[in-house]
Every structure is written in C-alpha cells, then in structure tokens.
Motif scaffolding. Structure first.
Motif, PDB file in Angstrom:
ATOM      1  N   UNK A  90      11.419   9.298  -0.560  1.00  0.00           N
ATOM      2  CA  UNK A  90      11.614   8.514   0.654  1.00  0.00           C
ATOM      3  C   UNK A  90      10.747   9.072   1.772  1.00  0.00           C
ATOM      4  N   UNK A  91      10.101   8.152   2.518  1.00  0.00           N
ATOM      5  CA  UNK A  91       9.195   8.545   3.594  1.00  0.00           C
ATOM      6  C   UNK A  91       9.501   7.741   4.853  1.00  0.00           C
ATOM      7  N   UNK A  92       9.541   8.413   5.985  1.00  0.00           N
ATOM      8  CA  UNK A  92       9.719   7.780   7.286  1.00  0.00           C
ATOM      9  C   UNK A  92       8.329   7.622   7.884  1.00  0.00           C
ATOM     10  N   UNK A  93       7.900   6.378   8.108  1.00  0.00           N
ATOM     11  CA  UNK A  93       6.528   6.117   8.548  1.00  0.00           C
ATOM     12  C   UNK A  93       6.478   5.518   9.939  1.00  0.00           C
ATOM     13  N   UNK A  94       5.466   5.938  10.686  1.00  0.00           N
ATOM     14  CA  UNK A  94       5.176   5.416  12.030  1.00  0.00           C
ATOM     15  C   UNK A  94       3.769   4.812  12.016  1.00  0.00           C
ATOM     16  N   UNK A  95       3.350   4.184  13.121  1.00  0.00           N
ATOM     17  CA  UNK A  95       2.020   3.563  13.157  1.00  0.00           C
ATOM     18  C   UNK A  95       0.908   4.516  12.703  1.00  0.00           C
ATOM     19  N   UNK A  96       0.031   3.974  11.863  1.00  0.00           N
ATOM     20  CA  UNK A  96      -1.093   4.737  11.338  1.00  0.00           C
ATOM     21  C   UNK A  96      -0.778   5.500  10.063  1.00  0.00           C
ATOM     22  N   UNK A  97       0.498   5.548   9.671  1.00  0.00           N
ATOM     23  CA  UNK A  97       0.873   6.266   8.459  1.00  0.00           C
ATOM     24  C   UNK A  97       1.011   5.293   7.293  1.00  0.00           C
ATOM     25  N   UNK A  98       0.949   5.840   6.087  1.00  0.00           N
ATOM     26  CA  UNK A  98       1.026   4.986   4.908  1.00  0.00           C
ATOM     27  C   UNK A  98       1.731   5.687   3.765  1.00  0.00           C
ATOM     28  N   UNK A  99       2.166   4.899   2.808  1.00  0.00           N
ATOM     29  CA  UNK A  99       2.713   5.431   1.559  1.00  0.00           C
ATOM     30  C   UNK A  99       2.224   4.549   0.420  1.00  0.00           C
ATOM     31  N   UNK A 100       2.358   5.064  -0.784  1.00  0.00           N
ATOM     32  CA  UNK A 100       1.849   4.380  -1.970  1.00  0.00           C
ATOM     33  C   UNK A 100       2.977   4.153  -2.960  1.00  0.00           C
ATOM     34  N   UNK A 101       2.967   2.970  -3.585  1.00  0.00           N
ATOM     35  CA  UNK A 101       3.895   2.644  -4.662  1.00  0.00           C
ATOM     36  C   UNK A 101       3.057   2.416  -5.924  1.00  0.00           C
ATOM     37  N   UNK A 102       3.117   3.338  -6.876  1.00  0.00           N
ATOM     38  CA  UNK A 102       2.358   3.139  -8.104  1.00  0.00           C
ATOM     39  C   UNK A 102       2.861   1.934  -8.912  1.00  0.00           C
ATOM     40  N   UNK A 103       1.961   1.353  -9.669  1.00  0.00           N
ATOM     41  CA  UNK A 103       2.266   0.205 -10.530  1.00  0.00           C
ATOM     42  C   UNK A 103       3.480   0.507 -11.402  1.00  0.00           C
ATOM     43  N   UNK A 104       4.450  -0.428 -11.395  1.00  0.00           N
ATOM     44  CA  UNK A 104       5.619  -0.307 -12.242  1.00  0.00           C
ATOM     45  C   UNK A 104       6.761   0.512 -11.653  1.00  0.00           C
TER      46      UNK A 104
END
Length: 178
Positions: A90-104
């Motif tokens: 779990x990641x808390x994101x603010x403007x300019x930040x990103x996260x990745x969800x791998x396929x599947x």
C-alpha cells in the motif's frame, strides 16, 4: 520498419482526453480515456480519473497490461496484492508521485482528498480488465462453500447487492455518503 500508422495521410498526433467518457458515477467521479481507438498512433493508453474523498476504483486486475498510476492533484492510496509474497503493498501518493501495478496483480485506488485527479497509464493501447464485482457476483455460492467453507446463504446475501460492474464505488445509495 516504419509503422504504417505513421505514414497515413490522416495521421493525428493529438487527442482530447475529455472526449471519450469511460465511466460516470456522478459529476465529480468519472473516468475519461485515450486509447488506440481515439489516437491510432498511441502505443500506450490511459484513463483520466477524477475522484472525491472516499471513492474507490474498485478492486480489479489486468490480464494483458502493466499499469502506472500518476497523481496530478489530490491524494490517493494505491494497494496491490503481491502474489509471490502473499502481501498487500500500500502506498500513499501525492501530486507528482506514482505507483505501478504489474500485469495480473489484484489492485485498487482510494481517494483520500476531494478533487483527486490521476492518470492510469498502460503499456499497451487497450487494457483487459477483470472487475472484482463481476468475479464476486459470478462465482456460484456452491463453489464458494466447497472451496472456502463459506456458508452458501451468507455468501449469496453478501453479494446480492452487486447487480452490475462497480467501477467507482461504493455504489450510489449503499448507505454511505455517496
């Protein structure tokens, strides 16, 4: 080899991400898109997502794409289930930040502020999406009982309110502020 799309006399290299509405929950919670159908030269695609506090992009997974979530404004929580470690990330994101969800990988996004705006960018021009709501309402109660020892009637009662795909939840009128 030069891409034939790029050689077309009708080549367009611009699109309006507000033109194609993908999903509309209400005037403040909706998704627009740009994919290959809107911009044939694109080799990726994205959803332009607008959310208010407490709204969730429901749990789902993609069979054919990786997804990157980039926050433009507001704050969101992204969560993804790692199938290799059996842990929730779990990641808390603010403007300019990103996260990745791998396929599947099973994942979701929750808005933590009003007027959250994000792009969900894919590495292919069209994502396949398996919504958790569709999965839950489609699995027969007998299968849930046999697989997990879940009481059939309890399961049927629990999923009864899910009558259609829920993309941005909770569903309007479920008893929470909507």
């Amino acid at each position: 080899m030069i891409d034939p799309v790029l050689q077309s006399p009708e080549l367009r290299l611009a699109a309006d991400s507000n033109q194609v509405l993908n999903y509309h929950r209400d005037p403040h919670n909706y998704i627009t898109q740009v994919f290959g159908a809107q911009l044939p030269a694109i080799r990726t695609g994205f959803f332009n997502v607008h959310l208010t506090k407490g709204i969730i992009v429901q749990p789902h997974w993609h069979t054919n794409v990786n997804e990157m979530v980039y926050v433009i404004s507001g704050e969101v929580i992204t969560s993804v289930f790692n199938p290799f470690t059996q842990r929730l990330m779990t990641y808390y994101l603010r403007p300019g930040q990103l996260s990745l969800f791998p396929k599947g990988w099973f994942h979701w996004i929750i808005a933590e502020s009003n007027h959250a705006h994000l792009l969900t960018i894919f590495d292919q021009p069209t994502p396949d999406i398996v919504y958790g709501s569709d999965f839950l309402r489609s699995v027969p109660k007998e299968v849930m009982q046999r697989a997990y020892c879940v009481n059939e009637e309890d399961y049927a009662r629990a999923v009864a309110p899910i009558r259609e795909s829920v993309i941005l939840g909770p569903p309007v009128g479920c008893g929470r502020d909507s």
